[in-house]
Design an enzyme around this catalytic site. Structure first.
Site, PDB file in Angstrom:
ATOM      1  N   THR A 206       1.040  -1.113  -0.110  1.00 43.72           N
ATOM      2  CA  THR A 206      -0.006  -0.054   0.097  1.00 43.72           C
ATOM      3  C   THR A 206       1.160   1.338  -0.320  1.00 43.72           C
ATOM      4  O   THR A 206       1.973   1.565   0.595  1.00 43.72           O
ATOM      5  CB  THR A 206      -1.293   0.300   1.283  1.00 43.72           C
ATOM      6  OG1 THR A 206      -0.526   0.377   2.487  1.00 43.72           O
ATOM      7  CG2 THR A 206      -2.024  -1.527   1.528  1.00 43.72           C
ATOM      8  N   GLY A 207       0.070   2.534  -0.976  1.00 42.43           N
ATOM      9  CA  GLY A 207       1.396   3.225  -0.696  1.00 42.43           C
ATOM     10  C   GLY A 207       2.122   3.176  -1.344  1.00 42.43           C
ATOM     11  O   GLY A 207       3.252   3.697  -1.036  1.00 42.43           O
ATOM     12  N   GLY A 208       1.979   2.757  -2.510  1.00 41.93           N
ATOM     13  CA  GLY A 208       3.426   1.918  -3.344  1.00 41.93           C
ATOM     14  C   GLY A 208       3.614   2.875  -5.198  1.00 41.93           C
ATOM     15  O   GLY A 208       4.654   2.526  -5.454  1.00 41.93           O
TER      16      GLY A 208
ATOM     17  N   ILE B   7       9.548   5.046  -0.519  1.00 36.63           N
ATOM     18  CA  ILE B   7       9.882   3.576  -0.249  1.00 36.63           C
ATOM     19  C   ILE B   7       8.634   2.665  -0.487  1.00 36.63           C
ATOM     20  O   ILE B   7       9.403   1.700  -0.558  1.00 36.63           O
ATOM     21  CB  ILE B   7       9.832   3.775   1.548  1.00 36.63           C
ATOM     22  CG1 ILE B   7      11.058   5.032   2.123  1.00 36.63           C
ATOM     23  CG2 ILE B   7       9.506   2.051   2.233  1.00 36.63           C
ATOM     24  CD1 ILE B   7      10.350   5.062   3.783  1.00 36.63           C
ATOM     25  N   GLY B   8       7.355   2.800  -0.641  1.00 36.52           N
ATOM     26  CA  GLY B   8       6.778   2.722  -1.327  1.00 36.52           C
ATOM     27  C   GLY B   8       6.918   1.597  -2.476  1.00 36.52           C
ATOM     28  O   GLY B   8       6.899   0.363  -3.172  1.00 36.52           O
TER      29      GLY B   8
ATOM     30  N   SER C 170       7.927   3.873  12.205  1.00 32.34           N
ATOM     31  CA  SER C 170       9.031   5.247  12.065  1.00 32.34           C
ATOM     32  C   SER C 170      10.139   5.419  13.195  1.00 32.34           C
ATOM     33  O   SER C 170       9.535   5.262  14.591  1.00 32.34           O
ATOM     34  CB  SER C 170       8.126   6.580  11.835  1.00 32.34           C
ATOM     35  OG  SER C 170       8.773   7.882  12.016  1.00 32.34           O
TER      36      SER C 170
ATOM     37  N   TYR D 259       1.646  12.250  14.233  1.00 30.92           N
ATOM     38  CA  TYR D 259       2.379  10.762  13.718  1.00 30.92           C
ATOM     39  C   TYR D 259       3.093  10.210  14.493  1.00 30.92           C
ATOM     40  O   TYR D 259       3.408   9.602  14.221  1.00 30.92           O
ATOM     41  CB  TYR D 259       3.157  12.104  12.816  1.00 30.92           C
ATOM     42  CG  TYR D 259       4.205  11.397  11.992  1.00 30.92           C
ATOM     43  CD1 TYR D 259       3.175  11.072  10.208  1.00 30.92           C
ATOM     44  CD2 TYR D 259       5.361  11.022  12.292  1.00 30.92           C
ATOM     45  CE1 TYR D 259       4.164   9.752   9.601  1.00 30.92           C
ATOM     46  CE2 TYR D 259       5.876  10.776  11.311  1.00 30.92           C
ATOM     47  CZ  TYR D 259       5.212   9.908  10.309  1.00 30.92           C
ATOM     48  OH  TYR D 259       6.135   8.658   8.906  1.00 30.92           O
TER      49      TYR D 259
END
Length: 250
Positions: free
Chosen positions: A12-14, A18-19, A138, A151
């Site tokens: 996901t978020g690719g 980084i994704g 993170s 966050y």
């Protein structure tokens, strides 16, 4: 022969950063990768970068249940279950305690916490026994940096999820781990830090306190993701793997 030949992966978020680097690496290891992203133009470009024969793009927002259902319908249609799930999608916006609004808090937790939870929950019927689930954390979850409140708290929740889910899924041999990047140079990070004109100062700051003396590259995070996805990491469960150039370690 790759470590993931004939396996199925989701990132996901690719679409970028980084994704995208992770999706490319998993495909290089032999997996067919389903990639999500909210922006269709970037998603289409990502699929071309990975290889149209090695990747399938499914546009959507992980905070929306219907989008997750559409993603997993596509995975189900391939007919091979799911071997690797990289729950990477997240949002980042920074406000001090005094500045924090309900909208800021709600959006951060809707994507980073609720979205991550249901990304994994909705995958459970598809996950093959022995699958690998990797959550993107993170280093900010460990530090008290000003304006990182919501966050950092959302990423601390992600770290906690990995511990709980490792216990809950152990009977199926499903491993859950976290990769926590530090200062990685990505398009999203550049935007958050004020754009290209601000990056020389950001790189200089990284050089001053990161033991490795520089910012990291997305491919360096992807390498850790690929290790955790592979059978070689069969005895790594519930871990938090830092890819931070030593910033949080010494």
């Amino acid at each position: 022969m790759g470590h993931l030949d004939d396996r199925t992966a989701v990132v996901t978020g690719g679409s970028t950063g980084i994704g995208l680097a992770t999706a490319v690496r998993l495909a290089d290891e032999g997996a067919h990768v389903f990639v999500t992203g909210r922006r269709e133009t970037e998603l289409e470009a990502a699929v071309k970068t990975i290889g149209t024969d090695r990747a399938t793009g499914v546009a959507g927002d992980i905070a929306q249940a219907a989008n997750l259902d559409r993603l997993y319908d596509a995975v189900r249609a391939r007919g091979k279950g799911l071997d690797v799930l990289v729950a990477n999608a997240a949002v980042a916006e920074f406000m001090t305690l005094e500045q924090t609004t309900q909208d800021h808090f709600d959006q951060t937790f809707a994507v980073n916490v609720r979205g991550t939870l249901f990304t994994v929950q909705k995958a459970l019927p598809l996950l093959n026994d022995g699958a690998s689930v990797i959550l993107t954390g993170s280093t900010s979850a460990d530090r008290g940096m000003a304006a990182f409140g919501a966050y950092a708290a959302s990423k601390a929740a992600v770290r906690s999820f990995a511990r709980t889910w490792s216990t809950e899924l152990k009977d199926r041999g499903i491993r859950v781990n976290v990769v926590s990047p530090g200062m990685i140079e990505t398009p999203g990070g550049t935007a958050v830090n004020g754009g290209e004109e601000a990056m020389p100062a950001v790189r200089a700051a990284a050089a001053s306190f990161v033991v490795a003396g520089r910012m990291g590259e997305p491919e360096e995070v992807a390498a850790a993701m690929a290790f955790l996805a592979s059978p070689e990491a069969g005895y790594v469960v519930g871990a938090n793997v830092y890819v931070d150039g030593g910033a949080n370690q010494v």
